[in-house]
Scaffold this motif. Structure first.
Motif, PDB file in Angstrom:
ATOM      1  N   MET A   1       0.889  -1.169   0.000  1.00 34.75           N
ATOM      2  CA  MET A   1       0.000   0.000   0.000  1.00 34.75           C
ATOM      3  C   MET A   1       0.934   1.228   0.000  1.00 34.75           C
ATOM      4  SD  MET A   1      -2.667  -1.587   2.755  1.00 34.75           S
ATOM      5  CE  MET A   1      -3.773  -0.216   2.722  1.00 34.75           C
ATOM      6  N   GLU A   2       1.120   1.837   0.992  1.00 32.01           N
ATOM      7  CA  GLU A   2       2.147   2.718   1.526  1.00 32.01           C
ATOM      8  C   GLU A   2       2.686   3.975   0.867  1.00 32.01           C
ATOM      9  OE1 GLU A   2       2.208  -0.159   0.074  1.00 32.01           O
ATOM     10  OE2 GLU A   2       3.243  -1.366   1.546  1.00 32.01           O
TER      11      GLU A   2
ATOM     12  N   PRO B   1       1.636  -3.385  -6.853  1.00 30.68           N
ATOM     13  CA  PRO B   1       2.530  -2.235  -6.744  1.00 30.68           C
ATOM     14  C   PRO B   1       3.531  -2.391  -5.596  1.00 30.68           C
ATOM     15  CG  PRO B   1       0.248  -1.532  -6.974  1.00 30.68           C
ATOM     16  CD  PRO B   1       0.224  -3.011  -6.769  1.00 30.68           C
ATOM     17  N   HIS B   2       3.069  -2.941  -4.467  1.00 31.74           N
ATOM     18  CA  HIS B   2       3.924  -3.132  -3.285  1.00 31.74           C
ATOM     19  C   HIS B   2       3.686  -4.528  -2.732  1.00 31.74           C
ATOM     20  CE1 HIS B   2       2.390   1.119  -3.437  1.00 31.74           C
ATOM     21  NE2 HIS B   2       3.700   1.322  -3.531  1.00 31.74           N
TER      22      HIS B   2
ATOM     23  N   ASP C   1       0.001  -5.890  -1.398  1.00 31.32           N
ATOM     24  CA  ASP C   1      -1.233  -5.585  -2.133  1.00 31.32           C
ATOM     25  C   ASP C   1      -1.867  -6.852  -2.712  1.00 31.32           C
ATOM     26  OD1 ASP C   1      -1.328  -2.747  -1.815  1.00 31.32           O
ATOM     27  OD2 ASP C   1       0.302  -2.574  -3.263  1.00 31.32           O
TER      28      ASP C   1
ATOM     29  N   HIS D   1      -0.533   2.635  -7.272  1.00 33.22           N
ATOM     30  CA  HIS D   1      -1.612   1.708  -7.617  1.00 33.22           C
ATOM     31  C   HIS D   1      -2.233   2.088  -8.955  1.00 33.22           C
ATOM     32  CE1 HIS D   1      -2.403   0.013  -3.320  1.00 33.22           C
ATOM     33  NE2 HIS D   1      -1.126   0.248  -3.540  1.00 33.22           N
TER      34      HIS D   1
HETATM   35 ZN    ZN Z   1       0.278  -0.643  -2.224  1.00 29.36          ZN
END
Ligand code: ZN
Length: 252
Positions: A1-2, A48-49, A52, A158
């Motif tokens: 997320m982040e 993306p991270h 997720d 994202h």
């Molecule tokens: Zn993410």
């Protein structure tokens, strides 16, 4: 997320209780593995991270692996900038730990190293490195189903990941399905546009729920069980609660 959260991602966001009483969410049509994946040859999950993919799709990944379908998680960044201001978690320390957390999570879902591809784009920079993201998806084929974060999720990484996946899928004719992450935080539970006629609810069996719970626990630096504990974990209990439902939501 982040890292580099979007403008809408502030404060504590919606409670899970607010979503639990959302009529829009309650009335979503249900789907199943066949409904989501059809006769796909492979499930490609673009994250993306690291986290997720499990937050949004951990149940579907576990069910797909269990069914014998090929599954590949494409991890675009290492999420290394999650705590860039925390001296205990500089990016060079966090990156390899988040890779190992992802591996442990995928193992909990029934997979392993063969199910993960690391791309290594700098956290927060997918939009400016979108060609690298597109190149990383060059192996997507027409009979793949690609999952990616929602194109209007409210987080720059994202949304850029979605743009990359949309371009690749349009080019090769692969099916694209989006999964919401941060919009659970900021969208109005009674007016959420993303829960439109494209949204489907995918029910998780008890065994799949157990696998997803175990996978979520692997992200110790994100849920705050690591040593040292980050000052402000990205996934405190009230955020994690949005991803511990007995179902997942997909935008088909
Ligand atoms: Zn993410």
């Amino acid at each position: 997320m982040e890292a580099l959260k979007g403008r809408s991602i502030q404060g504590t966001g919606n409670t899970e209780e607010a979503w639990a009483s959302s009529t829009l969410l309650r009335d979503l049509p249900e789907t199943d593995l066949a409904g989501l994946l059809g006769d796909s040859a492979r499930l490609v999950v673009v994250a993306p991270h690291p986290d997720d993919e499990v937050l949004g799709c951990g149940g579907l990944i576990a069910a797909a692996i269990h069914s014998g379908l090929q599954v590949l998680v494409v991890s675009l960044t290492d999420g290394e900038a999650a705590y860039a201001c925390d001296p205990a978690w500089p990016p060079q320390r966090l990156a390899p730990i988040r890779r190992s957390e992802l591996l442990n999570a995928v193992r909990a879902l029934g997979g392993g190293t063969d199910n993960i591809a690391h791309v290594g784009i700098a956290d927060g920079h997918i939009a400016v490195c979108i060609e690298r993201a597109i190149d990383a998806l060059a192996q997507v084929r027409r009979r793949d189903t690609v999952l990616v974060t929602w194109a209007k999720d409210g987080h720059p990484d994202h949304e850029a990941a979605a743009q990359a996946a949309q371009q690749v899928c349009a080019r090769v004719g692969a099916r694209l399905i989006q999964y919401p992450i941060w919009c659970w935080h900021w969208a109005d539970p009674e007016r959420a546009d993303f829960l439109s006629n494209r949204a489907r609810r995918f029910l998780l069996s008890a065994s799949v729920q157990a696998r997803k719970r175990a996978a979520l626990l692997a992200f110790a630096t994100q849920i705050g069980t690591s040593v040292p504990r980050p000052a402000s974990p990205i996934l405190p209990p009230h955020v994690l609660a949005r991803f511990q439902r007995p179902y997942e939501v997909y935008l088909t």
